[in-house]
Design a protein around this motif. Structure first.
Motif, PDB file in Angstrom:
ATOM      1  N   GLU A 872       0.829  -1.191   0.000  1.00  0.00           N
ATOM      2  CA  GLU A 872       0.000   0.000   0.000  1.00  0.00           C
ATOM      3  C   GLU A 872       0.869   1.249   0.000  1.00  0.00           C
ATOM      4  N   ALA A 873       0.307   2.346  -0.493  1.00  0.00           N
ATOM      5  CA  ALA A 873       1.023   3.620  -0.460  1.00  0.00           C
ATOM      6  C   ALA A 873       1.335   3.993   0.981  1.00  0.00           C
ATOM      7  N   GLU A 874       2.486   4.610   1.166  1.00  0.00           N
ATOM      8  CA  GLU A 874       2.903   4.967   2.520  1.00  0.00           C
ATOM      9  C   GLU A 874       1.919   5.952   3.146  1.00  0.00           C
ATOM     10  N   PHE A 875       1.593   5.684   4.405  1.00  0.00           N
ATOM     11  CA  PHE A 875       0.650   6.543   5.117  1.00  0.00           C
ATOM     12  C   PHE A 875       1.218   7.944   5.252  1.00  0.00           C
ATOM     13  N   ARG A 876       0.345   8.922   5.017  1.00  0.00           N
ATOM     14  CA  ARG A 876       0.750  10.315   5.169  1.00  0.00           C
ATOM     15  C   ARG A 876      -0.261  11.019   6.044  1.00  0.00           C
ATOM     16  N   ALA A 877       0.207  11.533   7.173  1.00  0.00           N
ATOM     17  CA  ALA A 877      -0.683  12.237   8.092  1.00  0.00           C
ATOM     18  C   ALA A 877      -1.128  13.551   7.464  1.00  0.00           C
ATOM     19  N   GLU A 878      -2.290  14.021   7.865  1.00  0.00           N
ATOM     20  CA  GLU A 878      -2.810  15.295   7.393  1.00  0.00           C
ATOM     21  C   GLU A 878      -3.170  16.156   8.592  1.00  0.00           C
ATOM     22  N   GLY A 879      -3.172  17.467   8.353  1.00  0.00           N
ATOM     23  CA  GLY A 879      -3.500  18.380   9.439  1.00  0.00           C
ATOM     24  C   GLY A 879      -2.331  18.566  10.391  1.00  0.00           C
ATOM     25  N   ARG A 880      -2.624  19.113  11.538  1.00  0.00           N
ATOM     26  CA  ARG A 880      -1.599  19.405  12.522  1.00  0.00           C
ATOM     27  C   ARG A 880      -1.073  18.115  13.134  1.00  0.00           C
ATOM     28  N   VAL A 881       0.180  18.192  13.575  1.00  0.00           N
ATOM     29  CA  VAL A 881       0.744  17.053  14.296  1.00  0.00           C
ATOM     30  C   VAL A 881       0.002  16.916  15.620  1.00  0.00           C
ATOM     31  N   PRO A 882      -0.544  15.742  15.917  1.00  0.00           N
ATOM     32  CA  PRO A 882      -1.346  15.607  17.139  1.00  0.00           C
ATOM     33  C   PRO A 882      -0.512  15.777  18.404  1.00  0.00           C
ATOM     34  N   PHE A 883      -1.189  16.192  19.486  1.00  0.00           N
ATOM     35  CA  PHE A 883      -0.498  16.399  20.756  1.00  0.00           C
ATOM     36  C   PHE A 883       0.166  15.120  21.241  1.00  0.00           C
ATOM     37  N   LYS A 884      -0.413  13.976  20.898  1.00  0.00           N
ATOM     38  CA  LYS A 884       0.150  12.686  21.311  1.00  0.00           C
ATOM     39  C   LYS A 884       1.595  12.548  20.843  1.00  0.00           C
ATOM     40  N   THR A 885       1.880  13.058  19.657  1.00  0.00           N
ATOM     41  CA  THR A 885       3.241  12.965  19.123  1.00  0.00           C
ATOM     42  C   THR A 885       4.204  13.792  19.967  1.00  0.00           C
ATOM     43  N   ASP A1081       2.452  20.505   4.654  1.00  0.00           N
ATOM     44  CA  ASP A1081       2.150  19.576   3.573  1.00  0.00           C
ATOM     45  C   ASP A1081       3.386  19.228   2.760  1.00  0.00           C
ATOM     46  N   LEU A1082       4.192  20.240   2.456  1.00  0.00           N
ATOM     47  CA  LEU A1082       5.382  20.002   1.641  1.00  0.00           C
ATOM     48  C   LEU A1082       6.386  19.115   2.369  1.00  0.00           C
ATOM     49  N   ARG A1083       6.568  19.349   3.656  1.00  0.00           N
ATOM     50  CA  ARG A1083       7.539  18.532   4.397  1.00  0.00           C
ATOM     51  C   ARG A1083       7.063  17.095   4.521  1.00  0.00           C
ATOM     52  N   ARG A1084       5.773  16.900   4.711  1.00  0.00           N
ATOM     53  CA  ARG A1084       5.262  15.528   4.790  1.00  0.00           C
ATOM     54  C   ARG A1084       5.399  14.826   3.439  1.00  0.00           C
ATOM     55  N   LEU A1085       5.107  15.558   2.375  1.00  0.00           N
ATOM     56  CA  LEU A1085       5.268  14.969   1.051  1.00  0.00           C
ATOM     57  C   LEU A1085       6.731  14.604   0.803  1.00  0.00           C
ATOM     58  N   GLU A1086       7.628  15.455   1.259  1.00  0.00           N
ATOM     59  CA  GLU A1086       9.047  15.158   1.085  1.00  0.00           C
ATOM     60  C   GLU A1086       9.436  13.901   1.861  1.00  0.00           C
ATOM     61  N   SER A1087       8.901  13.770   3.075  1.00  0.00           N
ATOM     62  CA  SER A1087       9.250  12.619   3.915  1.00  0.00           C
ATOM     63  C   SER A1087       8.836  11.310   3.257  1.00  0.00           C
ATOM     64  N   ILE A1088       7.615  11.269   2.727  1.00  0.00           N
ATOM     65  CA  ILE A1088       7.165  10.003   2.142  1.00  0.00           C
ATOM     66  C   ILE A1088       7.758   9.778   0.754  1.00  0.00           C
ATOM     67  N   SER A1089       8.243  10.839   0.114  1.00  0.00           N
ATOM     68  CA  SER A1089       8.876  10.652  -1.188  1.00  0.00           C
ATOM     69  C   SER A1089      10.324  10.203  -1.053  1.00  0.00           C
ATOM     70  N   LEU A1090      10.900  10.348   0.145  1.00  0.00           N
ATOM     71  CA  LEU A1090      12.262   9.871   0.366  1.00  0.00           C
ATOM     72  C   LEU A1090      12.334   8.352   0.293  1.00  0.00           C
ATOM     73  N   SER A1091      11.298   7.666   0.813  1.00  0.00           N
ATOM     74  CA  SER A1091      11.326   6.207   0.881  1.00  0.00           C
ATOM     75  C   SER A1091      11.508   5.564  -0.487  1.00  0.00           C
ATOM     76  N   PRO A1092      10.658   5.896  -1.482  1.00  0.00           N
ATOM     77  CA  PRO A1092      10.870   5.250  -2.787  1.00  0.00           C
ATOM     78  C   PRO A1092      12.186   5.628  -3.433  1.00  0.00           C
ATOM     79  N   ALA A1093      12.706   6.816  -3.111  1.00  0.00           N
ATOM     80  CA  ALA A1093      13.979   7.218  -3.701  1.00  0.00           C
ATOM     81  C   ALA A1093      15.112   6.305  -3.262  1.00  0.00           C
ATOM     82  N   PHE A1094      15.038   5.835  -2.010  1.00  0.00           N
ATOM     83  CA  PHE A1094      16.128   5.022  -1.476  1.00  0.00           C
ATOM     84  C   PHE A1094      15.739   3.572  -1.243  1.00  0.00           C
ATOM     85  N   ALA A1095      14.419   3.291  -1.254  1.00  0.00           N
ATOM     86  CA  ALA A1095      13.984   1.922  -0.991  1.00  0.00           C
ATOM     87  C   ALA A1095      14.486   0.979  -2.076  1.00  0.00           C
TER      88      ALA A1095
END
Length: 1491
Positions: A872-885, A1081-1095
């Protein structure tokens, strides 16, 4: 006539227009060649690395800016007419002095108007913009000087300002470039899309100056969450394929120059621009300090003239700050371009090297310095070292400007405080002396730290790559302990780094206070001078100016040293051995003459490693004196296990070191295809793997013919998605036999003329083997193709072969025509053996299941029905980082440490403010007149109110200043130490939790999650947590406190400023939400796009030989370009958006400082209070500017924690140990039964059961075969015995213990499974046999002898004997058969009472197999053995046969009894088998023995 207005608005414009006229009127041919050559040489560093004209697909049809051209023409004409009117007016009034000036300007504007009419510009006319700007400034100077210059009325000056301003604005509306690099450049009115390239390439001057061209993406992000398709693609000027072309051109031109030299040369223009901008900031950066001195000096004796001076310098400071905003925007863009290009060039250089270097998976070295880079190290090179080097290119200008800034500050300080400033210089020198040994020590720590990080990554990578095997053996916990120990070693080096870092940081942080203290003491005690407010605060401002370069210089120096270490590591990798030029399409020379059609060797000797063998360890040598394979024919290659058959193909492909001789093979134009012993497949669909980028593309007719020839149609019909079924990592979706035939289909489908096949027939039964020989090898698809086939099926393949080669001990034993063999009888005995397919096969090949014979399946239509996706496509969180994090990180770092951190930050703020207030009171104390006292606002009683005036006794004032400095110093020291401690604790805790959580994840999680995606958590995300997160969190807290504290001080000192401060704060806040949203949004997109680049890197390294054999290096390189372009586009626009906000915030901050200064002057506060207000206004502006950015950055950095927390939620297996239910030490005994009662197994709660009501009883020491058709549940049954899949119902009782009630480690360490999926680890022979040193050396030697490994490991050696310290690797240091024997020896060494066998001897030849079977019968005679059988003859002599069908037991009994059931499943299977005759003979033989 005044000189300055004349110079600005007449002489300079005239020179500029003359320059334009000269350029337009003088042809290039008129310029002397010597001048041209000199100019070319001089301007060479100013050339762009990639010019728009260098690109393919340039858009030369840029729409003409008709409206702009008309506006420029009209404005120029009107202005020329205006100067004509002014000229006439001057003549009328008799102002002869102005006539010449106005005539000159009229002629200039007439020329400009004619130029626009004759040749309208397509890009901003920068010289003419400067021409208009000079006139605009001249008019403004005339108005501000209140002079009606040259008799011109004020209205005329105002009109001149309007016209010049309009001219400049209109000229700036032209696009920056006359042509666009591609027609797909995004326009301002288009919705952002990845189909469009960056709008930078179509920006006009004003949008470029304010970064407004990026606003469409902010608008879109505010409306909805950005997806990867919503972000523009990189400009072609930034795309990596174009960078790579330039890299190749430079390397061809200068083959001896290093990558570092190219990086410097390619970025020379940006370096020069950034250096110029940095020098502007360095020099003009002292204007605010000088203005502060003049303002405070004016307040010492406030008069109307002095107050005018104060207001003037407040405005000068305002303009300087605005210039900093613009300079920073430009500087950041150019430094980012340097950074992105450098990082990208290093990425592609490393990737290109990986494609060209030798496959060192089989090489193990004991010397860490000489060890070739493996996956873990390469990932660190890309995600660690590449960033470190690129960062230094980003920061390089500060390294040059810092000494200059330090020099100017000291000179300025000398002008303010005289020779007492020398004491500050001594303090600085002492700091450098203390810093030097720390710097040297830091270098060695850095090297060791990187090595420890590499080791940690290697252990983690090995754990993840072999997690299924480790779980089978119950070793995953011990292996994770090894990873934890490696991590602790790494953190140990980090502790040393932190200690040195604290010492260095403290020195440079406290230096300004120490410098101020020593300077003030000298100035007041020795020179007996008064430390007035203007001198004190100017000095403090200069000390701050000194602090930045002093603090930055050592940091930059250390960072440069770290980058040097990283560059050495990169260079070391780039210098590793490569395959020959002819073996790699990236290096293959272009030959104009006809290609060489010969295939073979001449007087050739090969080894796997070309290094000297200093030890006495065995080394395999392949010696091929002379051998030519017949072109367009089939050649058979045969030989016993370990004879060098696979090595022969490796040598032919250039994968072995050629010590002497010649290899003949033409790999150009994809003329070679390769099907290896270990089939390597891509993580893609079955169809994509078969097509594999063939030049002919997808030809449906040919594709269907290949599927039929390779007997794949029936397999595809079993998959719901058919040939669109996704193959997981390492082919997890397919059985071994299916993997082999897909790899064969790939070779057959290709356009290759030469096909190298490494034992593909070994994976199939006789029926399928005959089909492959007749339909594939003998069929029309192989006509006129040269085929070299390694096989033991000599009798089957001999009729269609033209040549035969037999190897033994790495040498050719026989080679002659196949016809000679057919009639000689030389191989009669071997041919007889080969009537049945028991052969050496690949490490992961599973023989075809004979139980499937005769099964009919419904044909499924080809095409993607959406059901074949495994990953499956890598999970990408949306919205603000939750307080739990956030709470997860706070708890990991320690709640107490955060409470103390906040407390210390508050203390530091109070100390800083107290320091400024005290300094103001000290300066004011020299003037104690009633008027001065009355001006102090507000009336507060301070502890130093009762001190004697400093004129009488300055020592008490110095003592208090010393105490404040000491408190501040120790607060900062404590703050640093606590920060490093909290960061270390968080890093340790989160890494350990992630490691433990993933170690205990079920096997299914690793089937559906790419290892590269998991490794990204352990590299990029853990690196962020290690080094970035704590400073980011502290910067955010610091920004909040600075904002609140400075705002409070300003309001207390100047209450009337409060409404304006609130309005400006609202403007800050209004800009923030869009920025935060798009940044997130841009930083999250960058994070999940790193995986296929190096996977894909792991996949590539495992399949290097295949990629090179098919000459597919360019395809993989271009795919990598696209992946890196993708993730870098997110990073690129992230920083552009950052610049968009920073420019606006800098402008607002400049306004805050200006207004606060003006209000303090207007309110009439004392010079001390004014000084505090101005300083705090600067802090407020900086805090306001930084606050939103650091808060957004904090949220972005916490994305790393969010991604780690995501994996902290993965499902978990049962506990490793349950103390209260621990089985006895001797469990399971050899006298215990294995009872399965009503067993039901589901892979998920919402899925139907795979096993249904399984109930069997297996007696002690019995040998049981488990058979059934594909999908009947055989593997699930074995997995259930090891609880790899937890039962949803029923019980499994072993020797009286319900296995569901004991810990997994207790269970799996007491049961042994031996499968064809062999997992070996980088290390020694002993460490693979006994990883945790639980057995003696003698026990290891005994098991090696019993498994007949010693002769195999030593018979091909050129020197030395086999030792337990013999190096073993995960890759190819052993042949497939030898690897399986090592795995078997490891299993026998465990001596468990229950053994599960899964074709454990499928990879060795027939003779050796018989010896091994004898060893198994002897060694495992007392053990209960369960064999999952794919070939029925292997279990026909077992005690019991368990037949499964659709997850149910359909038959269970002795082979003899089951065969008597004529309509039984087992009987049907046996009678359908090609081995039925042999099966029948064995049953009769055993019956006679029993009788």
């Amino acid at each position: 006539m005044q000189i300055w207005p004349t110079l600005v608005d007449t002489i300079c414009p005239l020179l500029l227009v003359t320059l334009v006229a000269f350029r337009d009127l003088v042809p290039a041919s008129a310029i002397p060649a010597l001048v041209k050559a000199f100019w070319t040489r001089l301007s060479s560093p100013f050339h762009q690395l990639i010019a728009t004209q260098d690109l393919d697909g340039v858009d030369y049809t840029l729409p003409k800016a008709v409206a702009v051209h008309r506006a420029l023409t009209i404005i120029s004409t009107v202005t020329a007419f205006g100067w004509l009117t002014s000229l006439c007016y001057s003549i009328v009034i008799g102002n002869s002095d102005a006539c010449l000036q106005m005539a000159i300007l009229m002629v200039c504007w007439v020329f400009v108007a004619l130029k626009f009419i004759r040749r309208p510009p397509h890009s901003p006319p920068y010289v003419l913009i400067a021409f208009g700007l000079f006139q605009l400034v001249g008019a403004c100077l005339s108005i501000t000087s209140h002079s009606l210059r040259d008799g011109l009325p004020l209205a005329m000056l105002a009109l001149q300002i309007l016209l010049n301003g309009s001219f400049i604005y209109a000229a700036g509306k032209l696009p920056l470039e006359p042509i666009r690099p591609t027609p797909k450049v995004a326009r301002a009115d288009q919705i952002p899309s990845s189909d469009l390239t960056s709008p930078e390439d179509d920006a006009h001057l004003w949008s470029w100056l304010s970064a407004s061209y990026v606003e469409p993406i902010l608008t879109l992000a505010w409306e909805r969450t950005l997806q990867d398709t919503d972000v523009w693609s990189l400009s072609p000027l930034f795309q990596h394929k174009n960078l790579f072309k330039k890299r190749v051109e430079y390397r061809n031109r200068y083959p001896d120059q290093s990558l570092l030299r190219f990086l410097i040369a390619s970025n020379s223009l940006d370096f020069i621009i950034v250096l110029g901008l940095e020098l502007w900031g360095t020099v003009v950066g002292f204007v605010p300090a000088y203005s502060l001195q003049r303002i405070l000096a004016s307040l010492d004796n406030p008069t109307e003239e002095s107050m005018s001076t104060a207001y003037l310098f407040a405005f000068v400071t305002f303009m300087a700050h605005l210039s900093f905003a613009q300079v920073d925007l430009f500087k950041n863009w150019h430094t980012r371009r340097v950074y992105e290009r450098t990082r990208g060039l290093i990425f592609i250089s490393l990737f290109e090297k990986a494609l060209m270097r030798r496959d060192v998976s089989g090489k193990v070295s004991g010397d860490e310095e000489e060890t070739s880079a493996d996956l873990g190290k390469i990932v660190n090179l890309m995600q660690g070292d590449a960033y470190a080097v690129a960062q230094r290119f980003w920061d390089f200008a500060a390294l040059i400007s810092s000494p200059l800034r330090l020099t100017i500050a000291l000179v300025f300080l000398y002008r303010v405080l005289g020779w007492s400033a020398i004491s500050g210089v001594f303090v600085v020198l002492i700091a450098y002396i203390l810093n030097y040994p720390l710097a040297m020590y830091n270098i060695s720590i850095t090297r060791a730290s990187w090595k420890s990080k590499d080791k940690r990554m290697n252990v983690v990578n090995e754990l993840l790559q072999n997690i299924r095997f480790l779980k089978y053996y119950g070793w995953e916990y011990k292996w994770s302990d090894s990873a934890r120990e490696a991590r602790e070693t790494e953190l140990g080096w980090r502790v040393r780094e932190n200690i040195v870092g604290v010492a260095i940081s403290f020195i440079w942080t406290w230096i300004p206070s120490a410098t101020a203290l020593s300077t003030f003491a000298w100035y007041t005690l020795i020179e007996k001078e008064q430390l007035t407010v203007s001198k004190a605060f100017t000095a403090v401002a200069l000390f701050s100016q000194i602090q930045e370069p002093m603090t930055a210089l050592p940091d930059q120096f250390f960072a440069l040293l770290h980058a040097y270490v990283s560059m050495q590591r990169i260079d070391s990798f780039l210098k590793e051995a490569e395959v020959p030029d002819w073996a790699c399409s990236l290096k293959m020379p272009i030959v104009d003459s006809g290609r060489n059609t010969k295939i073979g060797f001449h007087d050739a000797i090969f080894e796997w490693s070309a290094t000297e063998n200093s030890s006495n360890e065995p080394r395999f040598v392949l010696d091929i004196p002379d051998l030519l394979f017949p072109v367009g024919k089939l050649t058979l290659v045969n030989g016993p296990t370990g004879s060098g058959k696979s090595a022969l193909l490796g040598a032919l492909l250039g994968e072995m070191y050629l010590l002497k001789g010649t290899v003949y093979l033409d790999k150009t134009n994809h003329l070679v295809a390769y099907c290896a012993q270990n089939p390597w497949l891509e993580h893609a669909t079955i169809r994509a793997n078969v097509i594999f980028g063939a030049r002919s593309g997808f030809d449906e007719e040919r594709y269907e013919a290949v599927l039929e020839a390779c007997a794949l149609n029936k397999d595809l019909d079993m998959f719901e998605a058919g040939d669109m079924t996704e193959i997981g990592e390492k082919g997890i979706t397919l059985s071994g036999g299916q993997r082999a035939r897909v790899a064969l289909a790939r070779a057959i489908y290709s356009d290759a003329e030469v096909i190298l096949l490494d034992d593909p027939l070994a994976a199939v039964d006789m029926h399928t083997a005959k089909h492959l020989v007749e339909q594939c090898l003998q069929g029309p698809l192989m006509r006129n193709r040269t085929v070299i086939l390694i096989t033991h099926h000599v009798s089957l393949c001999l009729p269609i072969a033209s040549y035969f080669v037999e190897l033994a001990g790495g040498k050719i034993h026989h080679h002659h025509s196949a016809s000679k063999l057919r009639y000689s009888g030389l191989r009669e005995a071997d041919m007889k053996e080969d009537e049945t397919p028991s052969t050496e096969i690949s490490q992961t090949l599973t023989p075809e299941n004979e139980a499937d014979l005769g099964v009919q399946t419904s044909r499924k239509p080809r095409g993607d029905n959406g059901k074949g996706r495994l990953i499956e496509a890598e999970f990408r969180a949306e919205g603000r980082v939750p307080f739990k994090t956030y709470w997860t990180y706070i708890r990991a770092a320690g709640i107490l440490s955060w409470v103390l951190t906040i407390t210390l930050m508050i203390v530091i703020r109070f100390v800083n403010i107290g320091n400024q207030v005290f300094l103001a009171k000290w300066g004011e104390a020299y003037d104690v007149s009633p008027e001065a006292q009355a001006q102090v606002l507000p009336e507060i009683h301070y502890p130093w109110d009762n001190l004697p005036p400093p004129d009488e006794d300055v020592k008490p004032w110095l003592h208090i200043y010393l105490y404040i400095s000491i408190v501040g110093g120790f607060s900062v020291l404590s703050y640093m130490v606590l920060g490093y401690y909290a960061s270390l604790q968080a890093s340790r805790t989160l890494f350990l939790r992630l490691l433990v959580r993933l170690t205990r994840a079920p096997a299914r999680f690793f089937d559906v999650t790419p290892i590269g995606r998991i490794l990204n958590r352990f590299t990029s995300d853990i690196n962020t947590i290690d080094g970035t997160l704590q400073p980011s969190a502290r910067a955010a807290l610091s920004g909040v406190l600075n904002f609140v504290a400075s705002f409070g001080v300003i309001i207390v000192m100047v209450p009337t400023f409060a409404p304006f401060a609130a309005i400006i704060a609202l403007l800050y806040i209004r800009l923030a939400p869009k920025y935060i949203q798009v940044q997130r949004d841009l930083r999250r997109l960058e994070s999940i796009s790193l995986s296929p680049a190096f996977a894909g890197f792991d996949e590539l390294l495992r399949g290097l030989a295949h990629v090179r054999a098919f000459s597919m290096e360019t395809r993989y390189l271009e795919s990598f370009f696209q992946k890196v372009d993708k993730f870098q586009s997110f990073d690129h626009f992230y920083w552009i958006v950052n610049g968009w906000l920073r420019w606006r915030y800098d402008c607002l901050g400049s306004t805050v400082v200006y207004l606060a200064t003006v209000f303090s002057l207007w309110q009439g506060v004392t010079n001390g209070s004014a000084a505090v207000v101005i300083v705090q206004a600067g802090i407020f502006a900086e805090a306001s500017r930084v606050l939103v950015r650091v808060l957004a950055q904090l949220e972005l950095d916490f994305n790393a924690v969010e991604r780690v927390v995501e994996y902290l939620q993965v499902p978990q297996e049962a506990p490793a140990k349950i103390p209260k239910n621990a089985p006895p030490a001797a469990w399971p005994s050899t006298s215990g039964d294995l009872i399965v009662e009503d067993l039901e197994v589901k892979y998920a709660p919402d899925l139907p059961p795979v096993l249904k009501n399984i109930s069997v009883v297996i007696k002690p020491s019995q040998k049981v075969g488990v058979v059934g058709r594909t999908g009947s549940g055989k593997s699930t049954f074995a997995s259930a015995l090891l609880r790899m899949v937890e039962p949803s119902g029923g019980h499994i009782i072993i020797d009286g213990v319900d296995i569901a009630k004991i810990g997994l480690e207790d269970l799996r360490t007491r049961i042994t499974i031996v499968s064809q999926d062999v997992s070996l680890f980088a290390g020694t022979l002993r460490s693979n046999l006994d990883p945790f040193s639980e057995h003696t050396d003698q026990a290891c030697w005994d098991v090696l002898k019993r498994c007949h490994l010693l002769p195999l490991l030593s018979h091909s050696s050129t020197k030395g004997q086999v030792t337990l310290d013999m190096p073993i690797s995960q890759g190819g240091s052993l042949s497939a058969g030898e690897r399986q024997l090592v795995a078997l020896a490891r299993a026998i060494l465990r001596r468990t009472s229950i053994v599960i066998m899964d074709e454990a001897t499928s990879q060795i030849d027939t003779v050796l197999d018989e010896q091994i079977q004898k060893t198994i019968r002897e060694e495992l005679s007392a053990s209960l053995v369960i064999t999952i059988a794919h070939r029925l003859k292997t279990i026909i002599e077992y005690d019991q046969i368990l037949v499964l069908d659709a997850g149910r037991v359909v038959e269970f009994g002795t082979p003899k009894d089951l065969l008597k059931v004529t309509d039984g499943k087992f009987s049907e299977m046996c009678r359908s088998s090609a081995d039925w005759g042999e099966i029948e003979d064995k049953i009769l033989t055993r019956s006679n023995e029993n009788n």
